[in-house]
Design a protein around this motif. Structure first.
Motif, PDB file in Angstrom:
ATOM      1  N   LEU A  25       0.835  -1.196   0.000  1.00 59.73           N
ATOM      2  CA  LEU A  25       0.000   0.000   0.000  1.00 59.73           C
ATOM      3  C   LEU A  25       0.873   1.251   0.000  1.00 59.73           C
ATOM      4  CD1 LEU A  25      -2.621  -1.179   2.632  1.00 59.73           C
ATOM      5  CD2 LEU A  25      -2.729  -1.383   0.150  1.00 59.73           C
ATOM      6  N   ASN A  26       0.618   2.136  -0.933  1.00 60.52           N
ATOM      7  CA  ASN A  26       1.471   3.320  -1.080  1.00 60.52           C
ATOM      8  C   ASN A  26       1.409   4.243   0.135  1.00 60.52           C
ATOM      9  OD1 ASN A  26       2.403   2.555  -3.606  1.00 60.52           O
ATOM     10  ND2 ASN A  26       0.655   3.483  -4.654  1.00 60.52           N
ATOM     11  N   TYR A  27       0.207   4.552   0.613  1.00 60.51           N
ATOM     12  CA  TYR A  27       0.095   5.444   1.769  1.00 60.51           C
ATOM     13  C   TYR A  27       0.725   4.826   3.014  1.00 60.51           C
ATOM     14  CZ  TYR A  27      -2.979   8.828  -0.528  1.00 60.51           C
ATOM     15  OH  TYR A  27      -3.489   9.794  -1.348  1.00 60.51           O
ATOM     16  N   ALA A  28       0.673   3.501   3.107  1.00 63.58           N
ATOM     17  CA  ALA A  28       1.232   2.832   4.275  1.00 63.58           C
ATOM     18  C   ALA A  28       2.751   2.952   4.334  1.00 63.58           C
ATOM     19  CB  ALA A  28       0.830   1.359   4.275  1.00 63.58           C
ATOM     20  N   GLN A  29       3.366   3.288   3.207  1.00 59.71           N
ATOM     21  CA  GLN A  29       4.812   3.484   3.200  1.00 59.71           C
ATOM     22  C   GLN A  29       5.211   4.912   3.579  1.00 59.71           C
ATOM     23  OE1 GLN A  29       6.902   1.431  -0.211  1.00 59.71           O
ATOM     24  NE2 GLN A  29       4.820   1.429  -1.019  1.00 59.71           N
ATOM     25  N   GLY A  30       4.227   5.806   3.592  1.00 61.81           N
ATOM     26  CA  GLY A  30       4.534   7.201   3.888  1.00 61.81           C
ATOM     27  C   GLY A  30       3.661   7.756   4.985  1.00 61.81           C
ATOM     28  N   ALA A  31       2.630   8.517   4.607  1.00 62.33           N
ATOM     29  CA  ALA A  31       1.818   9.222   5.595  1.00 62.33           C
ATOM     30  C   ALA A  31       1.058   8.292   6.524  1.00 62.33           C
ATOM     31  CB  ALA A  31       0.831  10.141   4.867  1.00 62.33           C
ATOM     32  N   ALA A  32       0.720   7.081   6.071  1.00 64.97           N
ATOM     33  CA  ALA A  32      -0.030   6.142   6.903  1.00 64.97           C
ATOM     34  C   ALA A  32       0.838   5.021   7.448  1.00 64.97           C
ATOM     35  CB  ALA A  32      -1.195   5.555   6.106  1.00 64.97           C
ATOM     36  N   SER A  33       2.139   5.221   7.478  1.00 66.26           N
ATOM     37  CA  SER A  33       3.036   4.170   7.963  1.00 66.26           C
ATOM     38  C   SER A  33       2.820   3.926   9.458  1.00 66.26           C
ATOM     39  CB  SER A  33       4.489   4.575   7.715  1.00 66.26           C
ATOM     40  OG  SER A  33       5.366   3.667   8.331  1.00 66.26           O
ATOM     41  N   PRO A  34       2.676   2.661   9.866  1.00 65.37           N
ATOM     42  CA  PRO A  34       2.481   2.367  11.286  1.00 65.37           C
ATOM     43  C   PRO A  34       3.787   2.137  12.044  1.00 65.37           C
ATOM     44  CG  PRO A  34       2.114   0.390  10.005  1.00 65.37           C
ATOM     45  CD  PRO A  34       2.469   1.475   9.023  1.00 65.37           C
ATOM     46  N   ILE A  35       4.937   2.171  11.367  1.00 64.28           N
ATOM     47  CA  ILE A  35       6.189   1.788  12.014  1.00 64.28           C
ATOM     48  C   ILE A  35       7.249   2.885  12.017  1.00 64.28           C
ATOM     49  CG2 ILE A  35       5.835  -0.657  11.534  1.00 64.28           C
ATOM     50  CD1 ILE A  35       7.719  -0.376   9.146  1.00 64.28           C
ATOM     51  N   LYS A  36       7.069   3.928  11.224  1.00 59.67           N
ATOM     52  CA  LYS A  36       8.109   4.954  11.167  1.00 59.67           C
ATOM     53  C   LYS A  36       8.214   5.699  12.491  1.00 59.67           C
ATOM     54  CE  LYS A  36       8.393   5.810   6.213  1.00 59.67           C
ATOM     55  NZ  LYS A  36       8.383   6.834   5.143  1.00 59.67           N
ATOM     56  N   ASN A  37       9.451   6.025  12.858  1.00 60.96           N
ATOM     57  CA  ASN A  37       9.701   6.658  14.151  1.00 60.96           C
ATOM     58  C   ASN A  37       9.035   8.028  14.268  1.00 60.96           C
ATOM     59  OD1 ASN A  37      11.271   4.527  15.067  1.00 60.96           O
ATOM     60  ND2 ASN A  37      13.154   5.393  14.199  1.00 60.96           N
ATOM     61  N   ILE A  38       8.924   8.734  13.162  1.00 60.17           N
ATOM     62  CA  ILE A  38       8.410  10.091  13.227  1.00 60.17           C
ATOM     63  C   ILE A  38       6.947  10.125  13.661  1.00 60.17           C
ATOM     64  CG2 ILE A  38       7.606  10.211  10.831  1.00 60.17           C
ATOM     65  CD1 ILE A  38       8.759  13.072  10.777  1.00 60.17           C
ATOM     66  N   TYR A  39       6.223   9.001  13.495  1.00 58.84           N
ATOM     67  CA  TYR A  39       4.805   8.967  13.850  1.00 58.84           C
ATOM     68  C   TYR A  39       4.544   8.358  15.226  1.00 58.84           C
ATOM     69  CZ  TYR A  39       4.260   9.777   8.843  1.00 58.84           C
ATOM     70  OH  TYR A  39       4.332  10.295   7.588  1.00 58.84           O
ATOM     71  N   LYS A  40       5.602   7.964  15.935  1.00 61.50           N
ATOM     72  CA  LYS A  40       5.398   7.274  17.208  1.00 61.50           C
ATOM     73  C   LYS A  40       4.817   8.177  18.287  1.00 61.50           C
ATOM     74  CE  LYS A  40       8.745   3.546  16.598  1.00 61.50           C
ATOM     75  NZ  LYS A  40       9.972   2.881  17.100  1.00 61.50           N
ATOM     76  N   LYS A  41       5.029   9.490  18.160  1.00 57.70           N
ATOM     77  CA  LYS A  41       4.506  10.411  19.168  1.00 57.70           C
ATOM     78  C   LYS A  41       3.117  10.942  18.819  1.00 57.70           C
ATOM     79  CE  LYS A  41       9.009  12.075  20.774  1.00 57.70           C
ATOM     80  NZ  LYS A  41       9.870  13.265  20.983  1.00 57.70           N
ATOM     81  N   THR A  42       2.600  10.566  17.674  1.00 60.29           N
ATOM     82  CA  THR A  42       1.284  11.057  17.276  1.00 60.29           C
ATOM     83  C   THR A  42       0.186  10.159  17.822  1.00 60.29           C
ATOM     84  OG1 THR A  42       1.298   9.783  15.225  1.00 60.29           O
ATOM     85  CG2 THR A  42       2.229  12.000  15.152  1.00 60.29           C
ATOM     86  N   ARG A  43      -1.004  10.759  17.958  1.00 57.65           N
ATOM     87  CA  ARG A  43      -2.176   9.994  18.388  1.00 57.65           C
ATOM     88  C   ARG A  43      -3.084   9.835  17.171  1.00 57.65           C
ATOM     89  NH1 ARG A  43      -4.966  12.256  23.623  1.00 57.65           N
ATOM     90  NH2 ARG A  43      -6.014  10.255  23.338  1.00 57.65           N
ATOM     91  N   ASP A  44      -3.128   8.630  16.637  1.00 54.81           N
ATOM     92  CA  ASP A  44      -3.871   8.365  15.409  1.00 54.81           C
ATOM     93  C   ASP A  44      -5.332   8.086  15.740  1.00 54.81           C
ATOM     94  OD1 ASP A  44      -1.461   8.616  14.036  1.00 54.81           O
ATOM     95  OD2 ASP A  44      -0.991   6.501  14.284  1.00 54.81           O
ATOM     96  N   GLU A  45      -6.059   9.170  16.064  1.00 48.77           N
ATOM     97  CA  GLU A  45      -7.466   9.037  16.405  1.00 48.77           C
ATOM     98  C   GLU A  45      -8.269  10.062  15.610  1.00 48.77           C
ATOM     99  OE1 GLU A  45      -7.811   9.620  20.558  1.00 48.77           O
ATOM    100  OE2 GLU A  45      -6.661   7.840  21.099  1.00 48.77           O
ATOM    101  N   ILE A  46      -9.478   9.711  15.283  1.00 48.78           N
ATOM    102  CA  ILE A  46     -10.393  10.625  14.611  1.00 48.78           C
ATOM    103  C   ILE A  46     -11.562  10.883  15.543  1.00 48.78           C
ATOM    104  CG2 ILE A  46     -11.904  10.979  12.632  1.00 48.78           C
ATOM    105  CD1 ILE A  46     -10.124   9.185  10.994  1.00 48.78           C
ATOM    106  N   ASN A  47     -11.759  12.154  15.893  1.00 52.95           N
ATOM    107  CA  ASN A  47     -12.831  12.543  16.794  1.00 52.95           C
ATOM    108  C   ASN A  47     -13.822  13.454  16.065  1.00 52.95           C
ATOM    109  OD1 ASN A  47     -11.485  11.245  18.975  1.00 52.95           O
ATOM    110  ND2 ASN A  47     -10.200  13.063  19.225  1.00 52.95           N
ATOM    111  N   THR A  48     -14.999  13.571  16.610  1.00 55.85           N
ATOM    112  CA  THR A  48     -15.981  14.487  16.054  1.00 55.85           C
ATOM    113  C   THR A  48     -15.605  15.920  16.416  1.00 55.85           C
ATOM    114  OG1 THR A  48     -17.401  14.426  18.007  1.00 55.85           O
ATOM    115  CG2 THR A  48     -17.760  12.731  16.309  1.00 55.85           C
ATOM    116  N   ALA A  49     -16.255  16.871  15.754  1.00 58.11           N
ATOM    117  CA  ALA A  49     -15.996  18.278  16.052  1.00 58.11           C
ATOM    118  C   ALA A  49     -16.371  18.616  17.491  1.00 58.11           C
ATOM    119  CB  ALA A  49     -16.769  19.170  15.079  1.00 58.11           C
ATOM    120  N   ASP A  50     -17.456  18.037  17.978  1.00 55.73           N
ATOM    121  CA  ASP A  50     -17.871  18.292  19.360  1.00 55.73           C
ATOM    122  C   ASP A  50     -16.840  17.785  20.350  1.00 55.73           C
ATOM    123  OD1 ASP A  50     -20.244  19.524  18.638  1.00 55.73           O
ATOM    124  OD2 ASP A  50     -21.352  17.640  18.558  1.00 55.73           O
TER     125      ASP A  50
END
Length: 491
Positions: A25-50
């Motif tokens: 998967l192309n996105y999984a190698q970049g912006a959606a990668s689950p293993i890259k170190n740069i994303y380890k501090k991010t919180r991959d959650e989607i919340n509503t506006a409220d």
């Protein structure tokens, strides 16, 4: 022969299973990668506006308010937007849709003048606090919307002695919009919606100190007139409350403030000329409460050889056992300006205000400065149109309703919804774009009028915010006066 076939079968059984084809998967190698170190501090959650806004709304408002009151850049950004979007106030020019009404031109001109006269009277009476006029309220509405995310406006009717209009404007602090006790799932962040997502109620506390809430409907059920206006910038689907404009740069502004304060302190310390007397042993330590130089004076009195003087270029010989050390902080602030510029460019990009405009610091070429002005003017124009749509236009429509209801204006067919909307058509104008070369820009305006891509009225508004009809009338008066003076001088 038997052994041969037996070995063949065994060999076939030992072969590995076929490898399955794995999709890359192309996105999984970049912006959606689950293993890259740069994303380890991010919180991959989607919340509503409220959820995103509601849980952080009070904190965002508090920090944004602090920066507006205590941070030079934060205050500059908000006031610069206010000054260029509103300035001395957004003025209205009635422009009824006569294509549908079919009135005579003299009747159209008369209605325009009558509305303009009555509107100027209303602007002085509209404040529920009887303190500000309509144009000053515009400024307050926009500043609060930028700082807190939204401004709530109530439109009560209150008759005052000596005033023509009952329609008033009452601003409500954003902190007063809160959930009532035992709120249902349809009430979030103080805003109630229907099954279709339509806002059907706002819940405000009775005062800034009270927790008891009152429900106010956006429109009256029987009259249909507006009760509440919410001036805010909507960025997400289902969003009920606004976000302060400084929200994306709050952390950056806090860090910039700390860094600037540190540099100022360091520069102040470096500017001081401090002298320390270094003690080599307990015998030379100055007792608490005494001047460190007293011992030197005592030594001088005893042996008559040592004299200490403080002055430009003086060299002093100290008694044995004492040494003077000069405090010289070695801090290089040469990179401070460039570093701050880099941060302010990022901040300006987030706020849609170029660095030169944000600091009012034009050192580039004419073309670069002109490009910056053109770019920021897009943002000013956009916010002005939003303010007109959310605040000015609804109040103008309520004003016309009252004028017709009280017989101040005679508008044939106003009770018809279509005709009413035609009568409520108007244009709003305010501060104009800055000019770096007025002669060149006036010549460009003249050319646009000559070739038919613009009008004298539009160019008059855009160049200096003036009124073409008022200018034309005044020019006619001045021409007549000049003619009278010419005739008198020839007698």
């Amino acid at each position: 022969m038997f052994n041969f076939f037996k070995n063949k079968v065994a060999t076939k059984q030992r072969l590995p299973p076929p490898v399955k084809e794995v999709k890359i998967l192309n996105y999984a190698q970049g912006a959606a990668s689950p293993i890259k170190n740069i994303y380890k501090k991010t919180r991959d959650e989607i919340n509503t506006a409220d959820e995103d806004i509601g849980e952080s709304k009070d904190l965002l408002m508090a920090r944004s308010s602090y920066l507006y009151m205590n941070n030079a850049i934060g205050a500059a950004a908000i006031k610069k937007i206010r000054t260029n979007v509103i300035g001395r106030g957004l003025r209205v020019k009635p422009s009824i849709a006569n294509e549908i009404l079919g009135l005579k031109q003299e009747d159209v001109d008369r209605i325009h003048k009558e509305i303009s006269i009555l509107w100027e009277m209303f602007t002085d009476e509209c404040d529920i606090e009887n303190f500000s006029n309509f144009y000053q309220i515009q400024s307050l509405v926009l500043i609060n919307q930028l700082v807190y995310g939204e401004t709530f406006v109530l439109l009560p009717l209150k008759k005052r002695e000596g005033q023509l209009f009952d329609l008033k404007i009452k601003l409500v602090d954003s902190t007063r919009c809160q959930n009532p006790s035992g709120a249902s799932d349809r009430i979030k962040n103080g805003v109630e919606i229907s099954e279709d997502g339509e806002i059907i109620g706002y819940h405000f506390t009775k005062s800034n100190t009270s927790s008891e809430t009152v429900r106010v409907e956006p429109r009256g059920k029987q009259s249909g007139r507006r009760n509440v206006l919410c001036v805010m910038e909507k960025e997400r689907i289902g969003q009920r409350r606004g976000v302060p404009i400084l929200a994306p740069v709050i952390e950056l502004l806090y860090q910039l403030s700390e860094y600037t304060a540190t540099e100022i302190t360091s520069a102040s310390v470096a500017a001081l000329f401090s002298v320390f007397i270094k003690n080599a042993s307990e015998d030379t330590f100055t007792p608490e409460g005494q001047d460190p130089l007293d011992n030197v004076e005592t030594d001088k009195e005893n042996d008559k050889d040592y004299i200490v003087k403080m002055g430009y270029g003086t060299i002093n010989e100290l008694p044995p056992g004492k040494d003077i050390v000069l405090a010289a902080p070695n801090r290089n602030g040469a990179g401070f300006e460039e570093f701050v510029k880099t941060l302010l460019r990022q901040l300006g990009a987030a706020l849609e205000i170029p660095y030169e405009i944000l600091l009012t610091h034009f050192t580039a070429s004419y073309s670069a400065s002109r490009a910056a002005l053109l770019e920021v003017w897009k943002m000013y124009s956009m916010r002005r149109s939003w303010l007109v749509s959310d605040f000015c236009k609804p109040i103008y429509e309520e004003f016309l309703d009252e004028c017709v209801a009280k017989g101040m204006l005679k508008l044939p067919g106003y009770e018809n919804i279509l005709y009413r909307k035609c009568y409520q058509k108007a244009e709003w104008y305010g501060p104009v774009q800055g000019q770096l070369n007025p002669v060149q820009e006036v010549n460009a305006a003249v050319t646009k009028v000559k070739v038919g891509i613009s009008t004298l009225e539009r160019e008059t508004r855009e160049l200096n915010g003036g009124d073409f009809e008022a200018n034309n009338m005044q020019r006619h008066i001045e021409s007549e006066k000049r003619g009278e003076l010419k005739n008198e001088s020839s007698i």
